[in-house]
Write a protein that holds these residues in place. Structure first.
Motif, PDB file in Angstrom:
ATOM      1  N   LEU A 179       1.195 -12.043 -38.921  1.00  0.00           N
ATOM      2  CA  LEU A 179      -0.023 -12.724 -39.348  1.00  0.00           C
ATOM      3  C   LEU A 179      -0.670 -11.976 -40.509  1.00  0.00           C
ATOM      4  O   LEU A 179      -0.763 -10.746 -40.493  1.00  0.00           O
ATOM      5  N   GLN A 180      -1.110 -12.751 -41.495  1.00  0.00           N
ATOM      6  CA  GLN A 180      -1.797 -12.190 -42.646  1.00  0.00           C
ATOM      7  C   GLN A 180      -3.312 -12.320 -42.446  1.00  0.00           C
ATOM      8  O   GLN A 180      -3.802 -13.279 -41.844  1.00  0.00           O
ATOM      9  N   VAL A 181      -4.045 -11.353 -42.958  1.00  0.00           N
ATOM     10  CA  VAL A 181      -5.495 -11.378 -42.844  1.00  0.00           C
ATOM     11  C   VAL A 181      -6.041 -12.548 -43.646  1.00  0.00           C
ATOM     12  O   VAL A 181      -5.665 -12.759 -44.805  1.00  0.00           O
ATOM     13  N   ALA A 182      -6.922 -13.350 -43.016  1.00  0.00           N
ATOM     14  CA  ALA A 182      -7.480 -14.525 -43.679  1.00  0.00           C
ATOM     15  C   ALA A 182      -8.588 -14.104 -44.633  1.00  0.00           C
ATOM     16  O   ALA A 182      -9.314 -13.134 -44.389  1.00  0.00           O
ATOM     17  N   SER A 183      -8.710 -14.831 -45.744  1.00  0.00           N
ATOM     18  CA  SER A 183      -9.810 -14.580 -46.666  1.00  0.00           C
ATOM     19  C   SER A 183     -11.101 -15.108 -46.072  1.00  0.00           C
ATOM     20  O   SER A 183     -11.099 -15.853 -45.088  1.00  0.00           O
ATOM     21  N   ALA A 184     -12.227 -14.763 -46.687  1.00  0.00           N
ATOM     22  CA  ALA A 184     -13.524 -15.069 -46.088  1.00  0.00           C
ATOM     23  C   ALA A 184     -13.819 -16.553 -46.038  1.00  0.00           C
ATOM     24  O   ALA A 184     -14.453 -17.034 -45.101  1.00  0.00           O
ATOM     25  N   ASN A 185     -13.366 -17.305 -47.026  1.00  0.00           N
ATOM     26  CA  ASN A 185     -13.804 -18.698 -47.132  1.00  0.00           C
ATOM     27  C   ASN A 185     -12.667 -19.712 -47.106  1.00  0.00           C
ATOM     28  O   ASN A 185     -12.841 -20.847 -47.516  1.00  0.00           O
ATOM     29  N   GLU A 186     -11.516 -19.310 -46.690  1.00  0.00           N
ATOM     30  CA  GLU A 186     -10.435 -20.282 -46.661  1.00  0.00           C
ATOM     31  C   GLU A 186      -9.525 -20.022 -45.469  1.00  0.00           C
ATOM     32  O   GLU A 186      -9.458 -18.925 -44.943  1.00  0.00           O
ATOM     33  N   LYS A 187      -8.861 -21.107 -45.086  1.00  0.00           N
ATOM     34  CA  LYS A 187      -7.892 -21.039 -43.991  1.00  0.00           C
ATOM     35  C   LYS A 187      -6.504 -21.227 -44.579  1.00  0.00           C
ATOM     36  O   LYS A 187      -6.241 -22.202 -45.276  1.00  0.00           O
ATOM     37  N   VAL A 188      -5.633 -20.299 -44.303  1.00  0.00           N
ATOM     38  CA  VAL A 188      -4.299 -20.337 -44.882  1.00  0.00           C
ATOM     39  C   VAL A 188      -3.290 -20.636 -43.785  1.00  0.00           C
ATOM     40  O   VAL A 188      -3.324 -20.017 -42.716  1.00  0.00           O
TER      41      VAL A 188
END
Length: 768
Positions: A109-118
Motif C-alpha cells: 500500500l502506498q501512502v495516500a495524498s491529503a486530498n485525493e484517493k488513489v
C-alpha cells in the motif's frame, strides 16, 4: 501394488497429516495474502474485499497482526481483490481461482495524498502455480460469444477450448476415452452407463463457469480418467429481480428458447430456468443429406442458496431434461453403406436404408449441500444427491436383419462428505463418497428372441479419499493422495452367465509443481492410478441364447484400471498464458462399447489393453486493447487398443497388436477469438481442424488407416440495443465443407460432419 508398497504409502500419508494438518475444499479454493507498507512493515486491520467479476458475490476479511489474511470457501472463477486501510491508497488485484488452488497475493500500500484517493491496479494473478492438473476455465462470456456454444445440444464450450476434445459418432470424447465426470458445484453427477445418452447434461445458458480438468487429478476428483467438467451454475447473485428471454430461429426449422429468472439479497439467492429446443438436424447423418434426423427437448434448472449465518450455507440444485432423437439413415440403395457399387464391387458395410429408429431420454437430479465453516482454516461440506437417467431405444419392427429395442433406466442415491482445512503451508482434504444404484433393463430383438430379456441389477460403491498439499517454499508444491474404492453388484438374474462382481482398488496419486522465480514459469509433474467402476448391464437366458459358446457369450464387466503420468509447463507473459503438457495413460480393461448385431443398441465391453499418449498446447491472450481476445487449443494424440475382449457380449475376436481405436484422431486444432466493435457490437469466430479419425474399412473407398482431414469455420456477429436487447446471427460450418467423420457402427451407421447452420438469436432482459 504389493502390500509393502501400500503400507509404506499409508505411513507417508499419516506422517504428512501429523506434521501439518491443513487443506482446501473440493469445488472451492482459498486466497491467501499479506499487506505491507512501502517499508515492508505489515499493516494490521486492513480491510480485504473479494468481489466476483461475473456477479455480486462478495466476501471480506481483515488482516492480522502480521498483515496476513485468508479467504476460504471461494468458488472457482475470476475475482477482484481490493485492500483499503486508513492513510493508504486503495489497491486492487485480479485473481483467478480454480478448484483446490490457493493463490497467494501480495499488496504494498502506498501512502495516500491529503486530498485525493488513489486506486492502484496490480498485475493480474491469472496462473495457478500450486496445481499440477492442466485446467481450462470457460466463462459465461466465452459461452455467450463463442459461435454455437450456448446451444442446448452443443459441446462447443468444451471442444473449442480444450485440447483432444471432440464429438464423433454423436458422443463427446476426450483424451482418447468416453468416461468423463460432470461435477455440479463440486459434487459428481453419478452415471455409470456408457454410450447410452445423446442428450446434454446441462444447458450451457445456465452456466457461469465450466472448469475442465484434463487428467492428473487429486484424490478428491474421482476416477474418470479422461476428463472432469466442474460446473458452476448461475446462482442469482448476478441478477437483481431480473429475467432473460432467449429466442433462436434458423435453418432446418431449428429453434432454441429459454426463460430464466434470478435475484438475491445478502442472505438468499435464487436462479430458475426453463428451456425448449427442436430441429430437423439432430445427429451427425450417415450421408451428406439430412434424412429422418429431427430432435426435440425440454428442460429446467433451479439453484437456491441460503446463508443461514456467517458459518453455515445451504445450497439446493435441481435439474430435469427430456429429449427425443430420430436416428438418421442412408436412403440411397446404391451407396457403399447399403449395397455394392458397380464400379468398385464393395460389399455392404452397414445397411441402414428404411430404418425409422428413435431414442427417448430422461434425466433428473437433486443435489443438496450444507457447507459449515468452523473457523478461517477449517470447513466441511455434506452433500446428499439423487440422480435418475434413462435411455430408451426403439427400432422399427421391420428393421433388417434385426429390430432391437432397449429400455434402460438407472437410479442413483448417495452422498459425499468432505472435511477440508488450510493453514500456512499445508492443504489437506479428507472425504467419503457412496452411492447405491438400481437399474431396470429391457432387451428385445425381433425376430430372434421369443421373449424379452428383463433385468434388475443393483450395485453400490464406497470411496474414501485423502489428499495433502505441502508448500515448503513459495516456489514448490508437493502433493500426495490416496483413494481406496470398493464396488459390488447384486440381484443379477439366476440364469445369467455373468455372476455379480465385487472388487476393490487403492489408487495412489503424486504431484508436484515448481515455479521458477522471476520468470514465473510453473513446471508440473504427476503420477497416479485410477479405478473406474463398470456399468452394471447384464443379460440372461433369452439374449444369451442367441450366442453359442465358445464362439460367443457374455463375460462379466470389471472396472477399468488406469496408470497415468504427465509432465507440463505453464508460461505467463504480460497477460498471455501458454500451457503445454505431455501425457501417457496405460489402461487395463478399457471400457468401450459395441452394437448388438446390425442394430444401434450398444452393449458395454472391455478390452484387455489400451495405450493413449500425446502432447497438448493451449494459448490464451488477455484483452488486447480492451477489445480482442484469442485462444488456441492443439493436441497430437494416438489412442490404441489391443488384446482380447475381456467383458460384455462378445464374439471373443482377438486383436494381434495395438491398433487405433475408432475415435482416434492424431491432430486436432481449434483457433478462435472475439473482438468488441464500435456501436456496442462484437464479432467472434472459431476455426476447427481435424486430421481425420481412424478408418474402419481401409481402402473402401478411402485409402489408408484414417478418414479425410476436415476443417470448419464458424462466425457470430452480435449487437446490444440499449440495456435490454441483444441480437446476433451465427453461421456454423460457413463454407459447408462436408466429409465422412466416422464409419464405426454407431447411432445411424456412418457419420458425416454437420452441414452449414445459420440462425438468429434475440435476448431480452427485463425486471420484475
Amino acid at each position: 501394488m504389493t502390500r509393502l508398497k501400500l503400507l509404506t504409502f499409508a505411513v507417508l500419508i499419516l506422517i504428512t497429516i501429523l506434521i501439518a494438518p491443513a487443506a482446501f475444499a473440493n469445488v472451492y479454493g482459498a486466497i491467501r495474502g499479506v499487506v505491507h507498507d512501502p517499508q515492508h512493515r505489515p499493516i494490521q486491520d486492513a480491510m480485504v474485499m473479494l468481489k466476483a467479476k461475473s456477479s455480486d458475490w462478495a466476501k471480506s476479511v481483515t488482516t492480522g497482526a502480521n498483515g496476513e489474511f485468508q479467504l476460504n470457501a471461494v468458488p472457482l472463477g475470476e475475482y477482484s481483490v481490493s485492500v483499503a486501510s486508513r492513510g493508504f491508497a486503495q489497491t486492487a488485484q485480479d485473481v483467478t481461482v480454480i478448484s483446490g488452488s490457493v493463490p497467494v497475493v501480495h499488496f504494498q500500500l502506498q501512502v495516500a495524498s491529503a486530498n485525493e484517493k488513489v486506486i492502484v491496479s496490480a498485475s493480474p494473478a491469472v496462473v495457478a502455480t500450486d496445481s499440477f492438473t492442466p485446467t481450462t476455465l470457460v466463462s459465461r462470456l466465452d459461452i455467450e460469444r463463442t459461435p454455437g456454444a450456448d446451444g442446448t445440444n452443443s459441446m462447443a464450450m468444451i471442444t473449442d477450448y480444450v485440447p483432444a476434445a471432440y464429438v464423433t459418432h454423436d458422443m463427446l470424447h476426450m483424451r482418447g476415452g468416453h468416461q468423463i465426470t460432470w461435477l455440479l458445484d463440486g459434487i459428481p453427477v453419478i452415471n455409470t452407463a456408457i454410450a447410452q445418452n445423446l442428450g446434454p447434461q446441462f444447458d450451457p445458458k445456465d452456466l457461469d463457469y465450466v472448469e475442465v480438468n484434463r487428467g492428473s487429478y487429486g484424490a478428491e476428483f474421482g476416477d474418470r480418467t479422461y476428463g472432469v467438467f466442474n460446473v458452476v451454475p448461475r446462482t442469482g447473485f448476478e441478477r437483481n429481480n431480473e429475467a432473460e428471454l432467449t429466442v433462436t430461429a434458423g435453418n432446418f426449422y431449428q429453434t432454441d428458447n429459454a426463460l430464466s429468472f434470478g435475484s438475491h439479497t445478502d442472505r438468499f439467492a435464487y436462479y430458475a430456468s426453463v428451456n425448449g429446443n427442436r430441429s430437423n438436424l439432430g445427429l451427425q447423418p450417415p450421408v451428406p443429406q439430412v434424412v429422418h434426423d429431427a430432435e426435440n427437448g425440454v428442460g429446467g434448472f433451479g439453484s437456491f442458496i441460503l446463508n443461514v449465518d456467517p458459518s453455515n450455507q445451504l445450497r439446493l440444485m435441481t435439474s430435469v431434461r427430456r429429449d427425443h432423437y430420430q436416428i438418421p439413415y442412408d436412403p440411397n440403395p446404391n451407396d457403399i453403406e447399403n449395397g455394392s457399387i458397380p464400379a468398385n464391387d464393395y460389399s455392404p458395410q452397414y445397411p441402414s436404408i428404411g430404418l425409422r429408429d428413435g431414442q427417448h431420454e430422461t434425466d433428473a437430479g437433486v443435489l443438496f449441500t450444507w457447507l459449515h465453516t468452523f473457523n478461517s482454516h477449517l470447513l466441511t461440506t455434506v452433500s446428499p444427491f439423487y440422480h435418475y437417467n434413462s435411455g430408451d431405444y426403439a427400432s422399427n419392427p421391420n428393421d433388417n436383419p434385426v429390430a432391437s429395442t432397449e429400455n434402460h433406466s438407472s437410479t442413483y442415491v448417495g452422498g459425499q462428505a468432505t472435511v477440508a482445512a488450510n493453514y500456512k503451508k499445508n492443504d489437506l482434504q479428507v472425504g467419503f463418497l457412496s452411492f447405491y444404484q438400481s437399474d431396470n433393463q429391457f432387451f428385445n430383438i425381433i425376430p430372434n428372441l421369443t421373449s424379452p430379456d428383463i433385468e434388475h441389477p443393483t450395485a453400490n460403491l464406497e470411496a474414501f479419499y485423502i489428499d495433502d498439499k505441502i508448500k515448503p517454499f513459495s516456489w514448490l508444491t508437493l502433493s500426495a493422495g490416496m483413494r481406496p474404492t470398493r464396488f459390488s453388484e447384486a440381484n443379477f438374474a439366476s440364469t445369467t452367465l455373468a455372476p455379480p462382481i465385487s472388487e476393490s482398488a487403492i489408487s495412489p496419486r503424486f504431484g508436484a509443481t515448481v515455479t521458477i522465480p522471476r520468470l514465473r514459469w510453473t513446471l508440473r509433474a504427476f503420477y497416479g492410478h485410477y479405478y473406474q467402476a463398470p456399468p452394471i448391464e447384464t443379460v440372461s437366458g433369452p439374449l444369451i441364447s442367441q450366442c453359442e459358446p465358445p464362439t460367443c457369450g457374455f463375460l462379466p464387466l470389471h472396472g477399468e484400471r488406469d496408470e497415468e503420468h504427465q509432465f507440463g509447463v505453464t508460461i505467463p507473459y504480460h497477460g498471455w498464458v501458454l500451457d503445454a503438457d505431455n501425457f501417457q495413460t496405460n489402461v487395463a480393461n478399457f471400457l468401450d462399447h459395441n452394437n448388438i448385431g446390425a442394430s444401434n443398441i450398444f452393449f458395454p465391453i472391455t478390452v484387455s489393453q489400451a495405450l493413449i499418449r500425446g502432447w497438448e498446447l493451449t494459448l490464451r491472450s488477455p484483452r488486447i486493447a480492451h477489445r480482442a481476445q484469442v485462444h488456441l487449443a492443439y493436441s497430437n494424440q494416438i489412442a490404441e487398443g489391443s488384446g482380447t475382449i475381456t467383458g460384455g457380449l462378445t464374439d471373443f475376436t482377438l486383436a494381434p497388436g495395438l491398433s487405433a481405436l475408432d475415435h482416434d484422431q492424431r491432430n486436432t486444432l481449434n483457433v478462435g477469438g472475439d473482438v468488441t466493435l464500435p456501436w456496442r457490437s462484437y464479432a467472434s469466430t472459431n476455426v476447427y481442424y481435424g486430421s481425420g479419425f481412424s478408418n474402419g474399412f481401409p481402402g473402401a473407398p478411402y485409402p489408408g488407416d484414417y478418414l479425410p482431414q476436415h476443417t470448419t469455420f464458424d462466425l457470430s456477429l452480435g449487437k446490444d440495443f440499449g440495456e435490454r436487447f441483444t441480437a446476433s446471427v451465427t453461421a456454423l460450418n460457413v463454407i459447408n465443407r462436408r466429409v465422412e467423420y466416422d464409419n464405426s457402427l454407431t447411432y445411424g451407421g456412418f457419420h458425416w460432419n454437420l452441414p452449414r447452420q445459420i440462425y438468429v438469436q434475440v435476448r431480452y432482459r427485463f425486471h420484475y
